[in-house]
Design an enzyme around this catalytic site. Structure first.
Site, PDB file in Angstrom:
ATOM      1  N   TRP A 105       0.782  -1.186  -0.056  1.00  0.00           N
ATOM      2  CA  TRP A 105       0.088   0.060  -0.074  1.00  0.00           C
ATOM      3  C   TRP A 105       0.854   1.268  -0.140  1.00  0.00           C
ATOM      4  CZ3 TRP A 105      -4.301  -0.633  -2.116  1.00  0.00           C
ATOM      5  CH2 TRP A 105      -4.931  -1.931  -2.038  1.00  0.00           C
ATOM      6  N   ASP A 175      -1.877   6.602   6.228  1.00  0.00           N
ATOM      7  CA  ASP A 175      -3.070   5.681   5.750  1.00  0.00           C
ATOM      8  C   ASP A 175      -3.163   4.599   6.821  1.00  0.00           C
ATOM      9  OD1 ASP A 175      -4.467   3.729   4.533  1.00  0.00           O
ATOM     10  OD2 ASP A 175      -3.251   3.399   2.710  1.00  0.00           O
ATOM     11  N   LYS A 199     -12.613  -1.799   5.930  1.00  0.00           N
ATOM     12  CA  LYS A 199     -11.898  -2.758   6.849  1.00  0.00           C
ATOM     13  C   LYS A 199     -12.453  -2.915   8.304  1.00  0.00           C
ATOM     14  CE  LYS A 199      -9.342  -2.924   3.255  1.00  0.00           C
ATOM     15  NZ  LYS A 199      -8.117  -1.977   3.017  1.00  0.00           N
TER      16      LYS A 199
HETATM   17  C1  LIG Z   1      -7.432  -1.573   1.455  1.00  0.00           C
HETATM   18  C2  LIG Z   1      -6.441  -0.556   1.524  1.00  0.00           C
HETATM   19  C3  LIG Z   1      -6.319   0.536   0.593  1.00  0.00           C
HETATM   20  C4  LIG Z   1      -7.179   0.608  -0.595  1.00  0.00           C
HETATM   21  O1  LIG Z   1      -8.465   1.052  -0.421  1.00  0.00           O
HETATM   22  P1  LIG Z   1      -9.576   1.166  -1.528  1.00  0.00           P
HETATM   23  O2  LIG Z   1     -10.734   1.460  -0.549  1.00  0.00           O
HETATM   24  O3  LIG Z   1      -9.728  -0.118  -2.262  1.00  0.00           O
HETATM   25  O4  LIG Z   1      -9.165   2.628  -2.228  1.00  0.00           O
HETATM   26  C5  LIG Z   1      -5.230   1.421   0.915  1.00  0.00           C
HETATM   27  N1  LIG Z   1      -4.430   1.157   1.847  1.00  0.00           N
HETATM   28  C6  LIG Z   1      -4.326   0.336   2.765  1.00  0.00           C
HETATM   29  C7  LIG Z   1      -3.670   0.089   3.798  1.00  0.00           C
HETATM   30  C8  LIG Z   1      -5.470  -0.665   2.735  1.00  0.00           C
HETATM   31  O5  LIG Z   1      -5.997  -1.623   3.555  1.00  0.00           O
END
Ligand SMILES: *Cc1c(COP(=O)(O)O)cnc(C)c1O
Length: 363
Positions: A105, A175, A199
């Site tokens: 990511w 993030d 998540k």
């Molecule tokens: C799932 C995830 C993403 C992607 O998220 P989207 O909603 O598909 O854009 C980005 N960063 C992390 C850490 C994730 O777990």
């Protein structure tokens, strides 16, 4: 109603109480004669749903008053573009962004940032297969960087920050898609926190952005209005129609968390859940996890069978035991158990018991 233990990385398990409440309120929200899905986002009812969700999130994370909470769309991947578009406008161009590269990511965020800015990789664990978080004293930061970007939990690699880095006066952007609300953090150490909801919060379609107010007003002129944090904030997340139903479910999750002791209680439970599974992984060489203890994710536990020819049997027999979505990400292979807040400890106990049985049967 049959429910299984869902180890999906995302969209992920939602607390059973939340699913049940949503079902009960689906056709007629609190006697108003409408489903939340059909409501005007500007009506009295939805305005209350949004305000309550926002206040509850502020309370749960102890978000200081000088931070804005924005409910946006596009997921974390859209934010990878929205963040540079919002933060580099007042820098001489091209601006520099510092990244700490800890896995899949981080790489995604880096690739997107290249479109807008100069990227400096301040530290990376790529050489060791992204199995850890580089120690803070190894980071080579740029003094006048627009911001420093980290991913606090690498959902695929199962690598989680065990510290909050001090980056001086440069804004820290994180993030937190896969570990938001899973542990207590000091929000004031960050300039921007962002997370897709699917998540640890609720359904896909909602992105949470927590931004310190002095970060507003730095957007590039080309930033789309609907993605300009200042614009979104001035319209209280209603510059355009927000994802109303996901916001409603997120709000139910926040209330569920409050009923069950808030983030501190979630964290305690998450530590206990992670310990169960990592203790077992430490005790056997039938399964393998190569992340050093300090950086093992409490949310996503990737593991490999030593004999990978058993992978298909493992998945099939797990499903027969109502343990689903254990297959690892296609880029990583192996298995991954995602054990977010909504996964009860009984689910992890059932998984570990199954893994032990499977080992006995095939070792
Ligand atoms: C799932 C995830 C993403 C992607 O998220 P989207 O909603 O598909 O854009 C980005 N960063 C992390 C850490 C994730 O777990």
């Amino acid at each position: 109603m049959k429910r299984v233990y869902n180890f999906s990385p995302g969209p992920a398990a939602i607390a059973q109480e939340v699913i049940q409440q949503a079902a009960d309120e689906m056709t007629n929200w609190r006697g108003c004669g409408l489903s939340v899905m059909e409501m005007s986002h500007r009506g009295r009812e939805f305005t209350e749903i949004l305000a309550t969700a926002k206040n509850d999130l502020r309370e749960l994370m102890a978000i200081p008053d000088n931070y804005k909470i924005l409910f946006m769309q596009g997921g974390a991947i859209a934010e990878n573009a929205i963040i540079p578009l919002n933060l580099i406008g007042k820098k001489s161009q091209p601006a520099t962004i510092d990244f700490v590269n800890t896995g899949h990511w981080s790489v995604k965020s880096i690739e997107e940032a290249h479109k807008y800015a100069k990227v400096n990789i301040a530290a990376s664990s790529e050489d060791s297969g992204f199995n850890h978080v580089p120690a803070r004293d190894t980071w080579m930061l740029t003094p006048d960087a627009a911001y420093v970007h980290i991913c606090t939990n690498e959902t695929i690699g199962g690598v989680e920050f065990d510290f909050t880095p001090d980056v001086g006066n440069v804004p820290l952007v994180a993030d937190m898609s896969s570990n938001i609300l899973s542990r207590e953090i000091d929000v004031s150490k960050y300039a921007v926190i962002y997370a897709g909801a699917q998540k640890n919060i609720g359904p896909a379609g909602l992105t949470i952005v927590i931004v310190r107010d002095d970060m507003l007003g730095h957007a590039l002129p080309i930033c789309p209005s609907a993605f300009d944090w200042k614009m979104v904030d001035e319209h209280d997340s209603m510059f355009n129609t927000p994802p109303t139903y996901p916001i409603y479910i997120a709000g139910l999750t926040f209330q569920w968390m409050k009923r069950h002791g808030g983030v501190a209680a979630m964290e305690k439970n998450n530590i206990a859940k992670a310990k169960l599974i990592y203790d077992y992984l430490n005790s056997t060489d039938f399964y393998i996890n190569k992340v050093p203890a300090a950086n093992r994710s409490r949310m996503n536990v990737p593991f490999f069978l030593k004999d990978e020819s058993l992978n298909g049997k493992f998945i099939a027999e797990a499903e027969q035991n109502d343990l689903v979505q254990l297959k690892g990400h296609s880029s990583a292979g192996g298995m991954r158990a995602s054990i977010y807040n909504a996964m009860p400890i009984e689910g992890v106990q059932a998984l570990v018991a199954f893994m032990k049985d499977f080992e006995k049967k095939y070792a």
